[in-house]
Design a protein around this motif. Structure first.
Motif, PDB file in Angstrom:
ATOM      1  N   ARG A  40       0.821  -1.204   0.000  1.00  0.00           N
ATOM      2  CA  ARG A  40       0.000   0.000   0.000  1.00  0.00           C
ATOM      3  C   ARG A  40       0.861   1.264   0.000  1.00  0.00           C
ATOM      4  N   GLN A  41       1.961   1.238   0.738  1.00  0.00           N
ATOM      5  CA  GLN A  41       2.850   2.397   0.752  1.00  0.00           C
ATOM      6  C   GLN A  41       3.397   2.677  -0.638  1.00  0.00           C
ATOM      7  N   VAL A  42       3.785   1.629  -1.342  1.00  0.00           N
ATOM      8  CA  VAL A  42       4.272   1.799  -2.714  1.00  0.00           C
ATOM      9  C   VAL A  42       3.148   2.296  -3.609  1.00  0.00           C
ATOM     10  N   GLU A  43       1.991   1.665  -3.497  1.00  0.00           N
ATOM     11  CA  GLU A  43       0.869   1.993  -4.376  1.00  0.00           C
ATOM     12  C   GLU A  43       0.428   3.451  -4.222  1.00  0.00           C
ATOM     13  N   TRP A  44       0.288   3.912  -2.962  1.00  0.00           N
ATOM     14  CA  TRP A  44      -0.233   5.248  -2.722  1.00  0.00           C
ATOM     15  C   TRP A  44       0.816   6.338  -2.818  1.00  0.00           C
ATOM     16  N   SER A  45       2.055   6.021  -2.441  1.00  0.00           N
ATOM     17  CA  SER A  45       3.079   7.069  -2.360  1.00  0.00           C
ATOM     18  C   SER A  45       4.063   7.083  -3.525  1.00  0.00           C
ATOM     19  N   ILE A  46       4.030   6.041  -4.349  1.00  0.00           N
ATOM     20  CA  ILE A  46       4.918   6.009  -5.521  1.00  0.00           C
ATOM     21  C   ILE A  46       4.109   5.794  -6.802  1.00  0.00           C
ATOM     22  N   THR A  47       3.323   4.723  -6.848  1.00  0.00           N
ATOM     23  CA  THR A  47       2.578   4.408  -8.073  1.00  0.00           C
ATOM     24  C   THR A  47       1.607   5.521  -8.449  1.00  0.00           C
ATOM     25  N   LEU A  48       0.783   5.935  -7.504  1.00  0.00           N
ATOM     26  CA  LEU A  48      -0.233   6.942  -7.815  1.00  0.00           C
ATOM     27  C   LEU A  48       0.374   8.274  -8.256  1.00  0.00           C
ATOM     28  N   PRO A  49       1.321   8.862  -7.494  1.00  0.00           N
ATOM     29  CA  PRO A  49       1.874  10.135  -7.958  1.00  0.00           C
ATOM     30  C   PRO A  49       2.659  10.021  -9.266  1.00  0.00           C
ATOM     31  N   LEU A  50       3.364   8.909  -9.466  1.00  0.00           N
ATOM     32  CA  LEU A  50       4.095   8.753 -10.726  1.00  0.00           C
ATOM     33  C   LEU A  50       3.143   8.611 -11.904  1.00  0.00           C
ATOM     34  N   ALA A  51       2.046   7.908 -11.698  1.00  0.00           N
ATOM     35  CA  ALA A  51       1.050   7.789 -12.766  1.00  0.00           C
ATOM     36  C   ALA A  51       0.497   9.163 -13.125  1.00  0.00           C
ATOM     37  N   GLN A  52       0.232   9.977 -12.108  1.00  0.00           N
ATOM     38  CA  GLN A  52      -0.255  11.336 -12.368  1.00  0.00           C
ATOM     39  C   GLN A  52       0.810  12.181 -13.067  1.00  0.00           C
ATOM     40  N   ALA A  53       2.057  12.001 -12.658  1.00  0.00           N
ATOM     41  CA  ALA A  53       3.153  12.751 -13.288  1.00  0.00           C
ATOM     42  C   ALA A  53       3.240  12.425 -14.773  1.00  0.00           C
ATOM     43  N   ILE A  54       3.121  11.143 -15.092  1.00  0.00           N
ATOM     44  CA  ILE A  54       3.232  10.722 -16.491  1.00  0.00           C
ATOM     45  C   ILE A  54       2.010  11.161 -17.292  1.00  0.00           C
ATOM     46  N   PHE A  98       7.336   1.683 -15.489  1.00  0.00           N
ATOM     47  CA  PHE A  98       6.445   2.639 -16.136  1.00  0.00           C
ATOM     48  C   PHE A  98       7.056   4.041 -16.114  1.00  0.00           C
ATOM     49  N   ALA A  99       7.796   4.344 -15.043  1.00  0.00           N
ATOM     50  CA  ALA A  99       8.408   5.672 -14.901  1.00  0.00           C
ATOM     51  C   ALA A  99       9.520   5.907 -15.916  1.00  0.00           C
ATOM     52  N   ARG A 100       9.894   4.883 -16.661  1.00  0.00           N
ATOM     53  CA  ARG A 100      10.892   5.082 -17.716  1.00  0.00           C
ATOM     54  C   ARG A 100      10.360   6.049 -18.781  1.00  0.00           C
ATOM     55  N   LEU A 101       9.039   6.225 -18.832  1.00  0.00           N
ATOM     56  CA  LEU A 101       8.472   7.221 -19.744  1.00  0.00           C
ATOM     57  C   LEU A 101       8.925   8.630 -19.381  1.00  0.00           C
ATOM     58  N   LEU A 102       9.333   8.804 -18.112  1.00  0.00           N
ATOM     59  CA  LEU A 102       9.878  10.090 -17.672  1.00  0.00           C
ATOM     60  C   LEU A 102      11.392  10.133 -17.828  1.00  0.00           C
ATOM     61  N   LYS A 103      11.942   9.060 -18.433  1.00  0.00           N
ATOM     62  CA  LYS A 103      13.388   8.911 -18.610  1.00  0.00           C
ATOM     63  C   LYS A 103      14.104   8.849 -17.255  1.00  0.00           C
ATOM     64  N   TRP A 104      13.452   8.196 -16.311  1.00  0.00           N
ATOM     65  CA  TRP A 104      14.022   7.997 -14.978  1.00  0.00           C
ATOM     66  C   TRP A 104      14.842   6.719 -14.943  1.00  0.00           C
ATOM     67  N   LYS A 105      16.008   6.795 -14.329  1.00  0.00           N
ATOM     68  CA  LYS A 105      16.816   5.617 -14.040  1.00  0.00           C
ATOM     69  C   LYS A 105      17.290   5.756 -12.604  1.00  0.00           C
ATOM     70  N   PRO A 106      16.996   4.765 -11.741  1.00  0.00           N
ATOM     71  CA  PRO A 106      17.350   4.893 -10.322  1.00  0.00           C
ATOM     72  C   PRO A 106      18.803   5.266 -10.073  1.00  0.00           C
ATOM     73  N   ALA A 107      19.725   4.687 -10.827  1.00  0.00           N
ATOM     74  CA  ALA A 107      21.145   4.979 -10.596  1.00  0.00           C
ATOM     75  C   ALA A 107      21.453   6.449 -10.863  1.00  0.00           C
ATOM     76  N   GLU A 108      20.827   7.012 -11.889  1.00  0.00           N
ATOM     77  CA  GLU A 108      21.079   8.409 -12.228  1.00  0.00           C
ATOM     78  C   GLU A 108      20.414   9.367 -11.243  1.00  0.00           C
ATOM     79  N   LEU A 109      19.455   8.854 -10.467  1.00  0.00           N
ATOM     80  CA  LEU A 109      18.792   9.666  -9.455  1.00  0.00           C
ATOM     81  C   LEU A 109      19.494   9.585  -8.103  1.00  0.00           C
TER      82      LEU A 109
END
Length: 204
Positions: A99-113, A174-185
């Protein structure tokens, strides 16, 4: 049973990956083009108020929506390998992490994209880029928290692989659509975990 999914969408992928991890066979997967709004015109999918996917059509004709609910149903039908917890304590902590992932990462990233990516304009009208950028910043804060967690433990919910890892992985991909890569962040633990996840057969 039939599972209605869409190419590259993170929530259908969560269920597909869950099914693959369990080795479940016999569920027909029906591809739906959400960019062409097929989900809104479909006689079965449009039964729900939001016409969202994934949707699992049961053998008796009933329809089950929401990724987590579908996975819970399949976990009950196919308890092994267990992905949601072996007892009440483990189930509670795995669900908390999921739930923490779903609400605090998945949902905002989906909105961002949906609000920033031009390819998603067909699904999100009107787009509000400033709102999308604010949601992206919020998700990044939580990703830093998750990176710290993964420095202390091997998996999102603790010492074992679970549905929480599936949710997080499908979101990160899915966040790769924002050109996100964890290592680069500057998220090395998340990057290492992502590589381990990508190597799992279910990730394909």
């Amino acid at each position: 049973m039939k599972l209605y999914v869409s190419e590259r969408a993170p929530n259908p992928r969560r269920v597909q990956m869950f099914i693959a991890e369990k080795g479940i066979t016999g569920i027909e997967q029906v591809m739906v083009d959400i960019n062409a709004h097929e989900h809104r015109a479909h006689p079965l999918l449009s039964r729900g108020p939001m016409a969202r996917i994934p949707v699992l059509e049961l053998d008796d004709g009933r329809v089950l929506s929401e990724s987590r609910a579908i996975c819970t149903y399949l976990e009950g039908l196919h308890p092994e390998p267990d992905l949601m917890g072996r007892n009440a304590e483990e189930r509670a902590f795995i669900e908390m992490a999921d739930r923490q992932v779903e609400w605090s990462i998945t949902l905002p990233l989906a909105q961002a994209i949906r609000h920033q990516h031009p390819g998603l304009a067909v699904l999100e009208q009107p787009q509000f880029p400033d709102f999308g950028a604010s949601q992206q910043a919020k998700a990044l804060e939580t990703l830093r928290w998750l990176d710290a967690q993964l420095q202390r433990q091997p998996w999102v919910a603790g010492e074992r692989f679970s549905i929480a890892d599936i949710t997080a992985f499908c979101t990160i991909e899915f966040a790769r659509l924002l050109k996100w890569k964890p290592a680069e962040l500057g998220l090395p633990a998340l990057a290492a975990w992502r590589e381990r996840m990508a190597a799992r057969p279910s990730a394909a």
